[in-house]
Design a protein around this motif. Structure first.
Motif, PDB file in Angstrom:
ATOM      1  N   ALA A 438      19.008  -4.276 -40.154  1.00 49.93           N
ATOM      2  CA  ALA A 438      17.559  -4.405 -40.315  1.00 49.93           C
ATOM      3  C   ALA A 438      16.828  -3.224 -39.695  1.00 49.93           C
ATOM      4  O   ALA A 438      15.853  -2.699 -40.261  1.00 49.93           O
ATOM      5  CB  ALA A 438      17.076  -5.714 -39.701  1.00 49.93           C
ATOM      6  N   LYS A 439      17.282  -2.782 -38.514  1.00 50.18           N
ATOM      7  CA  LYS A 439      16.649  -1.633 -37.864  1.00 50.18           C
ATOM      8  C   LYS A 439      16.845  -0.364 -38.681  1.00 50.18           C
ATOM      9  O   LYS A 439      15.904   0.425 -38.875  1.00 50.18           O
ATOM     10  CB  LYS A 439      17.223  -1.452 -36.459  1.00 50.18           C
ATOM     11  CG  LYS A 439      16.854  -2.568 -35.481  1.00 50.18           C
ATOM     12  CD  LYS A 439      17.484  -2.340 -34.121  1.00 50.18           C
ATOM     13  CE  LYS A 439      17.117  -3.464 -33.143  1.00 50.18           C
ATOM     14  NZ  LYS A 439      17.718  -3.255 -31.802  1.00 50.18           N
ATOM     15  N   MET A 440      18.072  -0.155 -39.180  1.00 52.98           N
ATOM     16  CA  MET A 440      18.354   1.039 -39.986  1.00 52.98           C
ATOM     17  C   MET A 440      17.566   1.019 -41.299  1.00 52.98           C
ATOM     18  O   MET A 440      17.028   2.052 -41.728  1.00 52.98           O
ATOM     19  CB  MET A 440      19.854   1.125 -40.284  1.00 52.98           C
ATOM     20  CG  MET A 440      20.726   1.450 -39.080  1.00 52.98           C
ATOM     21  SD  MET A 440      22.498   1.374 -39.487  1.00 52.98           S
ATOM     22  CE  MET A 440      22.600   2.616 -40.783  1.00 52.98           C
ATOM     23  N   ALA A 441      17.482  -0.154 -41.915  1.00 50.18           N
ATOM     24  CA  ALA A 441      16.787  -0.271 -43.201  1.00 50.18           C
ATOM     25  C   ALA A 441      15.310   0.077 -43.062  1.00 50.18           C
ATOM     26  O   ALA A 441      14.745   0.810 -43.889  1.00 50.18           O
ATOM     27  CB  ALA A 441      16.954  -1.683 -43.756  1.00 50.18           C
ATOM     28  N   ALA A 442      14.665  -0.445 -42.007  1.00 50.63           N
ATOM     29  CA  ALA A 442      13.243  -0.158 -41.793  1.00 50.63           C
ATOM     30  C   ALA A 442      13.019   1.325 -41.512  1.00 50.63           C
ATOM     31  O   ALA A 442      12.058   1.935 -42.008  1.00 50.63           O
ATOM     32  CB  ALA A 442      12.697  -1.008 -40.656  1.00 50.63           C
ATOM     33  N   GLY A 443      13.914   1.918 -40.711  1.00 52.00           N
ATOM     34  CA  GLY A 443      13.766   3.330 -40.392  1.00 52.00           C
ATOM     35  C   GLY A 443      13.963   4.236 -41.587  1.00 52.00           C
ATOM     36  O   GLY A 443      13.276   5.254 -41.736  1.00 52.00           O
TER      37      GLY A 443
END
Length: 647
Positions: A438-443
């Motif tokens: 989720a963190k990678m996707a948002a970034g």
């Protein structure tokens, strides 16, 4: 290609502080619903027209004389005003009507002041010392001043008695904070008539001036100064106004010799009425003809809730009829604008809800049920944020605002679709921890999504600066869209990653083949039942929505999941393959594609020119209400429409 481990700070913080985010979601939901209920609801925005009207009466003059002596003289002074767009005039028998239209950026208050100053400058050019020339009246049209309903008081009583009941109702309605004014039409204004006997007046050596001075000296309401009592200064008022004809008849008048004469000895004094200046008539289906009524024209304050004001007035009338008014008194409400407003608002809200459900169902087939729900939640959350902002900028809930929400319905999910779908791709059915995914996707997608949202908003920004009457009317559309789409960015990068971390699970092949009515389903149904009971206590429509959501949940568990699996595993791959084949062919013949696009563009232009469609500013609508003014000129009655209401 390996994904770069980018992160977007606010999204990562939200994932690390999920409890705070869920608390914020609950708070936004509650405050958003409260704000929605408290928002003033009206059919159209209250827009003041940038027009000022100058009405001048010159009794006994023809239209030609009115044009030369009055209209042209005032027009000369008006044409030099700053911000003036155009001046139009109409000269009739006895009256001149001049309309000064200003640019949209001119405040109507400033425009009226400028027009008053110009009319004052024109006074030396108008006929002098002629009592038939009346003072010019300066007025404007404010949509908020138009009546929202008409209260008609009738019954087997004379107009004097009806006026007493109408005054009672008028005072009660005017005390409501939603109401700006109540105008009474068809009532008689009381007066005390002094009919002097000329012979008796001459014999008593009394003149008209003596009677006028005596009445004026006795009929007074004034302050007599102040008096200090116990260290407190109190004002002393004199209230000696006449209450009835007997008080006037008992008044003493002295002639020049000092002899006292009672007014009743030289004149007949009686209670009467002014010459009636306004008339009101009403005819219903039950009446064979028109009956006399006293009508109260009720206008609401700008920005107040039209529906709430109407409901309060109906409740007041019901209470008055039950406790104060006699049974023979009829109080009828006509021209109630809240009916149309209520219907319009409810229809648009229902359309938004149906559209939201359709968007959710479509997303379920392409993204799966869980991911679709994450994305669909961005719609209500974005709307709740917009509801919280709208009172701060003075917006009401009108047709333009609701249409803007409907227009934004399919746009606000775009950001959430990209974030959730990228999260699902990186998650790769559990190969990457969901929090990290989720963190990678948002970034990864922040800049593309942010730039995409800004380009979507850009065309609406100029509309907010549209400087005209229609621009003021349409101002609500771009601002509502901008607020809602910016709110969708917040939802996509703050709330959606948190939902994904807690609810996105790996898929197992064949998990939807044999759905069962197990304990988990029963537990969810109990939760739905509890929420439905609370919802029905709050609002019947909300309760129905919860029941519909329950049915949708069961259909999804037993029916939709099979359809979704079949679509994603069979139909959707075939569509992807067909598209890939078409794209591969197009790549090999790029000039044909480019030429076809240009040719289609040119063809569409020539087709429109050949067809030459009729251009209309508004669609032709059905006439529902027409208000007219009767103008009496040279023994003839002219009918002039003053207000047209359509839907």
């Amino acid at each position: 290609m390996k994904d770069q481990e980018k992160e977007f700070g606010p999204s990562s913080w939200a994932i690390d502080n999920k409890t705070a985010i869920y608390a914020l979601v609950v708070l936004l939901t509650i405050l958003g619903l409260v704000s929605y209920n408290n928002l003033p609801k009206e059919n159209f925005p209250d827009i003041a027209q940038a027009k000022v009207f100058v009405t001048t009466q010159f009794i006994g003059q023809s239209p030609q004389n009115i044009e030369i002596l009055v209209t042209r003289q005032i027009e000369k002074k008006l044409k030099s005003l700053k911000g003036l767009k155009k001046v139009t005039s109409n000269s009739y028998d006895n009256i001149s009507i001049i309309t000064a239209e200003f640019n949209g950026n001119v405040k109507i208050k400033d425009a009226k002041d400028d027009v008053k100053e110009a009319v004052d400058k024109a006074k030396p050019d108008l006929p002098q010392n002629d009592n038939n020339l009346k003072e010019s009246e300066i007025s404007d049209i404010n949509v908020a001043d138009l009546p929202i309903l008409y209260v008609n008081v009738s019954g087997n009583y004379d107009l004097k008695k009806l006026k007493e009941y109408a005054d009672n109702l008028k005072d009660a309605i005017e005390s409501m904070k939603e109401i700006s004014k109540v105008d009474m039409v068809g009532a008689l204004k009381p007066e005390i008539q002094i009919n002097v006997d000329l012979n008796k007046m001459t014999a008593a050596q009394v003149s008209y001036d003596d009677i006028t001075r005596a009445v004026g000296a006795e009929n007074i309401i004034m302050s007599a100064g102040g008096l200090r009592v116990d260290g407190v200064r109190r004002s002393v008022d004199i209230r000696q106004d006449f209450k009835n004809a007997d008080e006037v008849a008992a008044m003493v008048i002295r002639n020049p010799t000092g002899k006292a004469v009672y007014l009743r000895d030289i004149a007949e004094v009686e209670d009467g009425f002014h010459e009636q200046e306004s008339y009101a008539r009403m005819k219903t289906k039950e009446d064979s003809g028109f009956k006399k009524v006293i009508t109260l024209n009720v206008s609401k304050r700008t920005g107040e809730n039209l529906i709430l004001a109407s409901d309060k007035i109906f409740a007041l009338i019901k209470e008055k009829q039950a406790k104060e008014f006699p049974k023979g008194l009829d109080v009828t409400v006509t021209g109630d604008q809240s009916d149309q407003t209520r219907t319009t608002v409810n229809d648009l809200v229902n359309t938004i809800i149906i559209g939201f459900l359709l968007v959710t169902i479509i997303l379920m087939f392409f993204m799966g049920t869980t991911n679709a729900l994450f994305v669909a939640l961005s719609v209500p959350l974005s709307c709740f944020i917009a509801f919280l902002v709208m009172p701060a900028i003075g917006f009401t809930l009108n047709m333009i605002v609701l249409f803007s929400f409907l227009l934004a319905l399919g746009i606000v999910v775009d950001d959430a679709i990209v974030v959730i779908e990228n999260t699902h791709r990186i998650f790769d059915n559990g190969k990457v921890p969901i929090a990290k995914a989720a963190k990678m996707a948002a970034g990864e997608v922040f800049l593309p999504v942010f730039s995409g949202t800004m380009t979507t908003l850009a065309p609406f920004v100029p509309l907010a600066f549209w400087n005209s009457m229609i621009g003021k009317f349409m101002f609500f559309l771009p601002i509502t869209l901008i607020i809602t789409l910016l709110a969708s960015l917040v939802v996509a990068y703050i709330f959606n990653p948190v939902f994904a971390v807690d609810f996105m699970k790996p898929h197992v092949k064949g998990e939807h083949d044999n759905p069962k009515f197990d304990k988990g389903i029963k537990k969810v149904l109990l939760w739905f039942a509890g929420i439905a009971v609370i919802a029905y206590l709050i609002n019947f429509g909300v309760g129905n929505f919860v029941v519909f959501a329950t049915v949708l949940f069961l259909l999804n568990h037993f029916v939709f999941v099979k359809w979704i699996d079949a679509f994603q595993n069979r139909a959707w791959p075939k569509m992807q393959t067909a598209y890939a084949n078409l794209l591969e062919k197009a790549v090999h013949v790029p000039w044909w594609i480019l030429g076809g696009t240009v040719g289609l563009f040119i063809f569409s232009i020539f087709f429109m020119m050949a067809r030459s469609p009729k251009v209309e500013f508004f669609l032709r609508l059905i006439l529902t209400l027409l208000l007219c003014t009767l103008l009496y000129q040279r023994g003839q009655i002219r009918l002039i429409p003053t207000r047209l209401q359509r839907y």
